[in-house]
Design a protein around this motif. Sequence first.
Motif, mmCIF file in Angstrom:
data_model
loop_
_atom_site.group_PDB
_atom_site.id
_atom_site.type_symbol
_atom_site.label_atom_id
_atom_site.label_comp_id
_atom_site.label_asym_id
_atom_site.label_seq_id
_atom_site.Cartn_x
_atom_site.Cartn_y
_atom_site.Cartn_z
ATOM 1 N N SER A 122 0.839 -1.106 -0.046
ATOM 2 C CA SER A 122 -0.014 -0.152 0.079
ATOM 3 C C SER A 122 0.942 1.176 -0.094
ATOM 4 O O SER A 122 1.831 1.326 0.939
ATOM 5 C CB SER A 122 -0.749 0.030 1.404
ATOM 6 O OG SER A 122 -1.768 -1.190 1.055
ATOM 7 N N ARG A 123 0.553 2.342 -0.740
ATOM 8 C CA ARG A 123 1.295 3.424 -0.722
ATOM 9 C C ARG A 123 0.578 4.280 0.072
ATOM 10 O O ARG A 123 -0.578 4.667 -0.226
ATOM 11 C CB ARG A 123 1.053 4.112 -2.317
ATOM 12 C CG ARG A 123 2.043 3.157 -3.499
ATOM 13 C CD ARG A 123 1.338 3.411 -4.689
ATOM 14 N NE ARG A 123 0.018 3.184 -4.987
ATOM 15 C CZ ARG A 123 -0.587 3.383 -6.045
ATOM 16 N NH1 ARG A 123 0.038 3.895 -7.006
ATOM 17 N NH2 ARG A 123 -1.884 3.190 -6.138
ATOM 18 N N VAL A 124 1.093 4.855 1.027
ATOM 19 C CA VAL A 124 0.659 5.857 1.962
ATOM 20 C C VAL A 124 1.294 7.084 2.049
ATOM 21 O O VAL A 124 2.330 7.223 1.921
ATOM 22 C CB VAL A 124 0.928 5.254 3.507
ATOM 23 C CG1 VAL A 124 0.281 5.855 4.573
ATOM 24 C CG2 VAL A 124 0.288 3.562 3.753
ATOM 25 N N LEU A 125 0.226 8.226 2.093
ATOM 26 C CA LEU A 125 0.437 9.329 2.109
ATOM 27 C C LEU A 125 -0.053 9.940 3.494
ATOM 28 O O LEU A 125 -1.018 9.588 3.869
ATOM 29 C CB LEU A 125 -0.414 10.250 1.144
ATOM 30 C CG LEU A 125 -0.465 11.688 1.211
ATOM 31 C CD1 LEU A 125 1.039 12.451 1.133
ATOM 32 C CD2 LEU A 125 -1.386 12.391 0.375
ATOM 33 N N VAL A 126 0.913 10.399 4.298
ATOM 34 C CA VAL A 126 0.580 11.117 5.465
ATOM 35 C C VAL A 126 0.557 12.398 5.370
ATOM 36 O O VAL A 126 1.582 13.229 5.040
ATOM 37 C CB VAL A 126 1.813 10.763 6.440
ATOM 38 C CG1 VAL A 126 1.506 11.732 7.970
ATOM 39 C CG2 VAL A 126 1.661 9.254 6.874
ATOM 40 N N LEU A 127 -0.376 13.316 5.682
ATOM 41 C CA LEU A 127 -0.693 14.564 5.753
ATOM 42 C C LEU A 127 -0.752 15.281 7.368
ATOM 43 O O LEU A 127 -1.337 14.797 8.209
ATOM 44 C CB LEU A 127 -1.884 15.156 5.130
ATOM 45 C CG LEU A 127 -2.283 14.734 3.803
ATOM 46 C CD1 LEU A 127 -3.672 15.060 3.232
ATOM 47 C CD2 LEU A 127 -1.275 15.454 2.630
ATOM 48 N N CYS A 128 0.614 15.844 7.467
ATOM 49 C CA CYS A 128 0.876 16.283 9.041
ATOM 50 C C CYS A 128 1.488 17.451 9.216
ATOM 51 O O CYS A 128 2.368 17.990 8.217
ATOM 52 C CB CYS A 128 1.387 15.144 9.764
ATOM 53 S SG CYS A 128 2.943 14.663 8.988
ATOM 54 N N THR A 129 1.595 17.970 10.202
ATOM 55 C CA THR A 129 2.426 19.025 10.549
ATOM 56 C C THR A 129 3.876 18.941 10.585
ATOM 57 O O THR A 129 4.296 17.354 10.839
ATOM 58 C CB THR A 129 2.166 19.744 11.767
ATOM 59 O OG1 THR A 129 1.843 18.885 12.864
ATOM 60 C CG2 THR A 129 0.928 20.634 11.722
ATOM 61 N N ALA A 144 9.770 7.141 9.576
ATOM 62 C CA ALA A 144 10.273 6.062 10.362
ATOM 63 C C ALA A 144 9.366 4.914 10.308
ATOM 64 O O ALA A 144 9.832 3.615 10.372
ATOM 65 C CB ALA A 144 10.487 6.224 11.633
ATOM 66 N N ALA A 145 8.012 5.169 10.295
ATOM 67 C CA ALA A 145 7.267 3.914 10.243
ATOM 68 C C ALA A 145 6.919 3.484 8.765
ATOM 69 O O ALA A 145 6.440 2.468 8.727
ATOM 70 C CB ALA A 145 5.832 4.529 10.617
ATOM 71 N N GLY A 146 7.428 4.136 7.746
ATOM 72 C CA GLY A 146 7.199 3.584 6.405
ATOM 73 C C GLY A 146 6.185 4.165 5.448
ATOM 74 O O GLY A 146 6.225 3.809 4.444
ATOM 75 N N ALA A 147 5.837 5.295 5.896
ATOM 76 C CA ALA A 147 5.089 6.193 4.731
ATOM 77 C C ALA A 147 5.841 6.547 3.676
ATOM 78 O O ALA A 147 7.028 6.826 3.651
ATOM 79 C CB ALA A 147 4.539 7.442 5.494
ATOM 80 N N ASP A 148 4.906 6.341 2.488
ATOM 81 C CA ASP A 148 5.646 6.764 1.041
ATOM 82 C C ASP A 148 5.679 8.055 0.964
ATOM 83 O O ASP A 148 6.813 8.479 0.228
ATOM 84 C CB ASP A 148 4.828 5.874 0.112
ATOM 85 C CG ASP A 148 4.612 4.412 0.365
ATOM 86 O OD1 ASP A 148 5.633 3.911 0.015
ATOM 87 O OD2 ASP A 148 3.681 4.128 0.981
ATOM 88 N N TYR A 149 4.810 8.917 1.403
ATOM 89 C CA TYR A 149 4.778 10.405 0.916
ATOM 90 C C TYR A 149 4.365 11.112 2.240
ATOM 91 O O TYR A 149 3.411 10.694 2.887
ATOM 92 C CB TYR A 149 3.970 10.648 -0.001
ATOM 93 C CG TYR A 149 4.221 9.981 -1.258
ATOM 94 C CD1 TYR A 149 5.003 10.319 -2.273
ATOM 95 C CD2 TYR A 149 3.053 8.803 -1.489
ATOM 96 C CE1 TYR A 149 5.273 9.418 -3.343
ATOM 97 C CE2 TYR A 149 3.367 8.205 -2.727
ATOM 98 C CZ TYR A 149 4.265 8.569 -3.680
ATOM 99 O OH TYR A 149 4.288 8.146 -4.754
ATOM 100 N N VAL A 150 5.046 12.107 2.568
ATOM 101 C CA VAL A 150 5.043 12.940 3.902
ATOM 102 C C VAL A 150 5.108 14.249 3.665
ATOM 103 O O VAL A 150 5.928 14.879 3.132
ATOM 104 C CB VAL A 150 5.974 12.445 5.156
ATOM 105 C CG1 VAL A 150 5.573 13.309 6.319
ATOM 106 C CG2 VAL A 150 5.848 10.864 5.310
ATOM 107 N N GLY A 151 4.000 15.055 4.088
ATOM 108 C CA GLY A 151 3.845 16.667 4.185
ATOM 109 C C GLY A 151 2.610 17.173 4.163
ATOM 110 O O GLY A 151 1.829 16.480 4.881
ATOM 111 N N LEU A 152 2.321 18.151 3.618
ATOM 112 C CA LEU A 152 0.956 18.850 3.964
ATOM 113 C C LEU A 152 0.737 19.677 2.616
ATOM 114 O O LEU A 152 -0.104 19.062 1.615
ATOM 115 C CB LEU A 152 1.077 19.780 5.032
ATOM 116 C CG LEU A 152 -0.358 20.210 5.453
ATOM 117 C CD1 LEU A 152 -1.422 19.378 5.496
ATOM 118 C CD2 LEU A 152 -0.432 20.931 6.948
#
Length: 232
Positions: free
Chosen positions: A73-80, A89-97
Amino acid sequence: MSKLTKNQKIVLEKFDQKKIYELSEACAILKDITYTKFDASVELTVNLGVDPRKANQMVRGVVTLPNGTGKVSRVLVLCTPDKEEEAKAAGADYVGLDEYIEKIKGGWTDIDVIICTPSVMGKVGPIGRILGPRGLMPNPKTGTVTMEIGNAVKEVKAGKIDFKVDKAGTVHTAIGKVSFTPEAICENAKVVISEILKQKPQTLKGSYVKSASICTTMSPGLKLDIKAFSAE
């Protein structure tokens, strides 16, 4: 009616279209009736006697498949910014906002799951009209709106899925790959079936599970014995 292909004729000879199968038996047949060159998904379909238009008959659940989905699964995390390292560190593929919100507004949806913190939902809300129809809108009920970003990413990567009854009263979800052993497919299916049964609306009158079947991406469906569902 179009003519059957050679492969379709061979497949139809390997099972009884009129028979209602035990879950374990159906899972064992799947490999024999799948002739795709790629690793096809295994799909479970359960027709429910609910009216999804009524809020108190909406069926939705979250489960972690014991043998995973067979899909990365390709995971995007939207966060501060303070949560970005945890997500990575948990393995998210994309991180930002902001940059990813702008990409989504531009039509980018090359992801499978979006996880966000409650604090950014104000920015995520306006793109709900894009995410909602694609099943990508974060939701606290599915654990995709949370402060525990790291745990949420790990659960998705480990095989966590969510399901929701559609407008026709049907739950349709992928539960693995045809390359799995029949035992692994059966185990995954039992977990999903168990959760569907737990989600039975208290206000429902009449039968809950009307019919069910299991198939692979391009195989015929095998009818399942729903009498055994209550014992799963």
